[in-house]
Motif scaffolding. Sequence first.
Motif, PDB file in Angstrom:
ATOM      1  N   LEU A 104     -84.339  80.094   9.437  1.00 19.99           N
ATOM      2  CA  LEU A 104     -83.262  81.079   9.638  1.00 19.99           C
ATOM      3  C   LEU A 104     -82.068  80.467  10.346  1.00 19.99           C
ATOM      4  N   GLN A 105     -82.294  79.399  11.109  1.00 22.37           N
ATOM      5  CA  GLN A 105     -81.160  78.757  11.809  1.00 22.37           C
ATOM      6  C   GLN A 105     -80.287  78.010  10.806  1.00 22.37           C
ATOM      7  N   ASP A 106     -80.863  77.640   9.639  1.00 18.20           N
ATOM      8  CA  ASP A 106     -80.122  76.814   8.670  1.00 18.20           C
ATOM      9  C   ASP A 106     -79.597  77.720   7.572  1.00 18.20           C
ATOM     10  N   LEU A 107     -78.282  77.671   7.365  1.00 17.93           N
ATOM     11  CA  LEU A 107     -77.595  78.580   6.447  1.00 17.93           C
ATOM     12  C   LEU A 107     -78.212  78.560   5.051  1.00 17.93           C
ATOM     13  N   LEU A 108     -78.434  77.354   4.534  1.00 23.93           N
ATOM     14  CA  LEU A 108     -78.905  77.254   3.150  1.00 23.93           C
ATOM     15  C   LEU A 108     -80.350  77.752   3.056  1.00 23.93           C
ATOM     16  N   CYS A 109     -81.167  77.316   4.009  1.00 31.49           N
ATOM     17  CA  CYS A 109     -82.590  77.711   3.979  1.00 31.49           C
ATOM     18  C   CYS A 109     -82.704  79.230   4.092  1.00 31.49           C
ATOM     19  N   ARG A 110     -81.910  79.801   4.998  1.00 34.84           N
ATOM     20  CA  ARG A 110     -81.947  81.264   5.195  1.00 34.84           C
ATOM     21  C   ARG A 110     -81.592  81.974   3.887  1.00 34.84           C
ATOM     22  N   SER A 111     -80.604  81.439   3.196  1.00 37.33           N
ATOM     23  CA  SER A 111     -80.160  82.082   1.956  1.00 37.33           C
ATOM     24  C   SER A 111     -81.229  81.961   0.875  1.00 37.33           C
ATOM     25  N   ARG A 112     -81.818  80.752   0.774  1.00 38.43           N
ATOM     26  CA  ARG A 112     -82.854  80.576  -0.266  1.00 38.43           C
ATOM     27  C   ARG A 112     -84.091  81.422   0.052  1.00 38.43           C
ATOM     28  N   LEU A 113     -84.378  81.575   1.348  1.00 38.13           N
ATOM     29  CA  LEU A 113     -85.548  82.385   1.749  1.00 38.13           C
ATOM     30  C   LEU A 113     -85.291  83.852   1.430  1.00 38.13           C
ATOM     31  N   ALA A 114     -84.052  84.302   1.685  1.00 39.78           N
ATOM     32  CA  ALA A 114     -83.707  85.699   1.373  1.00 39.78           C
ATOM     33  C   ALA A 114     -83.821  85.910  -0.139  1.00 39.78           C
ATOM     34  N   ASP A 115     -83.380  84.919  -0.903  1.00 41.78           N
ATOM     35  CA  ASP A 115     -83.448  85.027  -2.370  1.00 41.78           C
ATOM     36  C   ASP A 115     -84.910  85.111  -2.819  1.00 41.78           C
ATOM     37  N   PHE A 116     -85.742  84.276  -2.222  1.00 41.92           N
ATOM     38  CA  PHE A 116     -87.180  84.276  -2.567  1.00 41.92           C
ATOM     39  C   PHE A 116     -87.814  85.605  -2.179  1.00 41.92           C
ATOM     40  N   GLN A 117     -87.485  86.077  -0.987  1.00 38.97           N
ATOM     41  CA  GLN A 117     -88.074  87.329  -0.501  1.00 38.97           C
ATOM     42  C   GLN A 117     -87.677  88.484  -1.433  1.00 38.97           C
ATOM     43  N   MET A 118     -86.418  88.461  -1.842  1.00 31.94           N
ATOM     44  CA  MET A 118     -85.931  89.570  -2.672  1.00 31.94           C
ATOM     45  C   MET A 118     -86.571  89.512  -4.063  1.00 31.94           C
ATOM     46  N   HIS A 119     -86.546  88.332  -4.681  1.00 34.54           N
ATOM     47  CA  HIS A 119     -86.940  88.269  -6.103  1.00 34.54           C
ATOM     48  C   HIS A 119     -88.435  88.011  -6.319  1.00 34.54           C
ATOM     49  N   CYS A 120     -89.141  87.602  -5.271  1.00 33.26           N
ATOM     50  CA  CYS A 120     -90.582  87.342  -5.478  1.00 33.26           C
ATOM     51  C   CYS A 120     -91.443  88.341  -4.711  1.00 33.26           C
TER      52      CYS A 120
END
Lengths: 336, 607, 111, 111
Positions: free
Chosen positions: A224-240
């Motif tokens: 969550l501290q890393d902008l890109l990781c946070r975004s990819r994690l949000a994308d994964f959480q939403m779509h998976c």
Amino acid sequence: MDSMSTGTCINAKTLCLEDFTCSTSFLFLETCFPFTVSATQKPENQEDCLKAAQQLQNNSLSTCRCLWRMKNQDNCLAIYWTIHSPYGFGHYDLGGSPYKEIVINKPWKFNHLDLLESGSVSQSSPDLCLKSTTLCTLNDKCNKLRLAYGEVCSVARCQPLKCQQELRVFFEQVADHYAQALLFCPCDDGDDACGARRRNTFAPSCASPTRDPHNCLMLWNMCLQDLLCRSRLADFQMHCIHMDPLVTCVGTQLHRCLKAYMGLIGTVMTPNYISNLSTEVAVGCSCRGSGNQLEECKHIQDSFSRNPCLTKAIKTQMQFYHQRLSKSSPPAISQE
Amino acid sequence: LYFSRDTYSEKLYIDEPVGTPLLYVHALQDARGEVPHFRLGQHLYSTYRSQPHKNDWFQINEDTGLLYLNQSLDQRALEKLSARNGGFPLLTIYLQVFLSPKPLRESDCHWPSCAKVMLSVINTTMPACSSLKPREFCFLETGLSFRIRENKPPGTFHQFRLLPVQHLCPNISISYQLLGEEALPFYSDKDTMEVNMRHSLDREEKEKYELIAKCTVWEGLREEVVMVPFPVTVYDEDDSPPNFPNGINTANAVVEYKRKEGTVLAVLQVFDADVVPSSVDIPRKYIHTMLTSDPLVNEFFRVEHSPNETSYNSNGSRVRAMMHDYKLVLNRSLPITESHSFQLGVLVNDTDYQGPGGVLHLYFNVTILPVSIRFPNISYSFSVNRNAHRYAQIGKVCIENCKEFHGVNITYKLQSLSVNCTALGIITTPESTTGNLFVNDTSMLQRPECTGMKYLVIASDRQSKKQSRTTSTISVEGNFFPEEEGCPISCAVNKRRSECEECGGLGTLMGTCQWRQGDGKGISKNYSTCTPSLKTCPDGNCDAVESRDLHICPQDCIRGDIIGGHERGEWRGIKAGYGVCNCFPEKKKCFCEPDDDKEPLCDEVCR
Amino acid sequence: GPRRAKLDCHLRTELVRVHELGLGHDSDELIRFQYCSGACPKVRSNHDITLAHLLRTGRLRLPTQPGRGSVRVLSHPCCRPTAYKAVSFMDVSNTWRTVDSLSAAACGCLG
Amino acid sequence: GPRRAKLDCHLRTELVRVHELGLGHDSDELIRFQYCSGACPKVRSNHDITLAHLLRTGRLRLPTQPGRGSVRVLSHPCCRPTAYKAVSFMDVSNTWRTVDSLSAAACGCLG
């Protein structure tokens, strides 16, 4: 501003800064979340942050998104999270994904597949993971990008951060079907060599060495501290996970979930197969020392290792590539 | 007060009548007498939280926790909500229910004082009762899971009935129970269909109840049974004082030969039955201090704390706990003259634990023994061949227990006791505190009159200046024969056995290099090469003598380019090579290739 | 002309399996091995003209190398790589390996 | 060592009569003609080892050049002059002549 960023958050911010009320709210919001370099101090009272965010609810900023392969993606993501951070549902629910919906199924074809099938490039073992590696080597862009991460991830010269970065570049720039052929190549049951290749093709021993695995909650916080990781994690959480509370795993949603899964490769939350002989995946972290947050920790693990939609998506993709890569494959078909 | 779940869920069809009950939220007491007041967040959310919408459709009964439809959700309303869902079909509506009397900030909703409500939206009207399968009367697909804090008053934490479907199909007869609930601290009430606690729970006795909920539905004469998991997690409270596993709170620590910074001298363990504070908070909450004002102790010793989660068996199920290791570690290298014994007390404080016994004392009985530098009472004798080249390693000298020493800086020196013949030098290998005798001046060896040498060997500790002496006699053997003309100064240059054995090189004992024949299996540690001495080179270790000059053993010491199939050593040298490895020290380069790779035939270029 | 250009010193690519490289690495992976070949136009320097002539007329007797044919003499520039690049691959134990300067990246007529 | 270095790329000298140079000058004067020859083992790279192996095992099929056998491929750096010098002599009409860059002045392993 290039065409790619029209309709993205970069564009929305430019419009907002031209309007006095909008820009005051937005510039204040930027101080609430240290994603943008300029933000230094953090206001004590989070209430003002929420009010500022609510003032922007009807502005294009609150519906703007970013694109997978856009230029200055980091700027766009920083703007997105400046707007969306006040609204989280607690630490372990990141709300929607910053990435705009993308049209996926453009018809595609492996070039040189015919070359491989005609046997002119001698193929001693029919292992389909080796075959997908060869297909990548025969494609200029795939070969170049694969060698780029291969070099900084190889033994005796492994630089974990550079390795992760080059892996991300690989997934962002190579055509999806080449990346997926490497990641989701099917192996016959018990074929350890094929499974080992599949499991090591993205150099996990360098990109995410799991000598003493972090606690998943710590890994989550690091992401969550890393902008890109946070975004990819949000994308994964939403779509998976969130997109399908009734766990129906229907239609195109599978493909979008795979895209989100691949988006995590090269971040601290890089998932991988759990063994050479299994198609189950997991993220490399443990739940030891979670205290009262054992459930949240297990939930993070389960979103990879006990996620019926993700498992089904991976299996479906493997069957597809089995059909596409095996000898008697029909001519190129667009993949629904 | 705390919610018994962090997320509640239910199905929501279109056009369900106003007043349709949806679900009950339950709150449990932290202390007797607490009365819950439930409040619904003003907004409802879709996938994108930044697009909240005013909540016109749902209401909650402040006292009973019953969530119900305040206004029917029709197609038009659904489209309005979907419009703010970032282009995705609206599958879920999220609500927030707050507990605490003073309103928490709406966006900061997380357990225990705020719960999420997830309504799965189904874009059709409610199907007729007859078309619903029994399972749909009993349970939802999203699964159940409950949280109960230990040591808190018992209460009601769930009610089984699926309110909307049973409200619209009242004549369905249904019953719920927990399997084997007689032996459980929970029971279900047949009438209210609520689940209650018989008494408060103790996590240290059992922390997870993997129960099964059974639902029986009757349709006319037909009976249908549905079972689902009903997991209950007991949440921990710091209610157990730390203690000493098997009662040991004292350990002895003796410092003798191992005096290097970082040496672990002794370990004491503290067991804590609680898992809070978690490993993230432990450094802040579990404090330890060395009870000493002695500057020597503070300077030379430190205590390292490493908490590890463990678990123990409690009537048939595993319960997590924490085991804390306290290691007494040398903070700096101790001088060999230091001699001292004392008891070091360490105070360990579990600041999270409020009751008595949260503070423990550990005791380390520390004995620092002085260590002497002494040669064993033998005098060394070695022999050297007249044809030995410079840096030939003649032998090793070692003070008593030299292999045991760590962190002690011993250096060795030579003093010649013979007049006409002095050819040797000595180098100290720091790690193993040994002295390596080597040939330093070959011209002396070639003089016929030089038949033997005698040396005084002096070992001294740099810090304390303590010394020990012994003598070493060296006999000179063999006849000198001039070397083959045109030989390289480094054995490693040679690529074939014939070239290798006809030449000498730096470090050779008898004046001729030795050939090591490899196993020839791919890139292997056992590669073929030409070496001054098979005993010391290549052995994967660039020792103290070899590191003096790259020409001695480039195979172990090279940092430059290695061309051909190879694997580099971790710091330097060739760990594994393909075929024959030969080196050119002056170019800082080595090659590894099969021997059959003769120079390519004179291809057509020569014409 | 273009036909002529094909013969000139330039970069060529050959698909080679790693275990065929002769470096002792074992893997079935294909890599693109690039090398330089082709003719280098004769630079009409006096030295080269004279050297070619002396060689052709047999006036220059070349000392032979034990077991390796006559010592090499070149009377024109040679077609050689002017830049190299590393190549990476996964070996049979699925470890990523990189071999430095394995493939040519550019060619030129040197000397 | 020195004994073997003789095989490595270095400067060689041959006494040649001017008229044997093939440059059309006519004179019986002897000149010292210097040229470069020898192997370059110490400068090879992974590329060279692999290329030599592929050539030796016949794995690299070289396209043939019309009339001049297979296309030239070098699996090692080439030993060529890195500096030249002029040579002067008196021709048959006793006129001093100088031929530029006739003789090699230094050698090196190139490529």
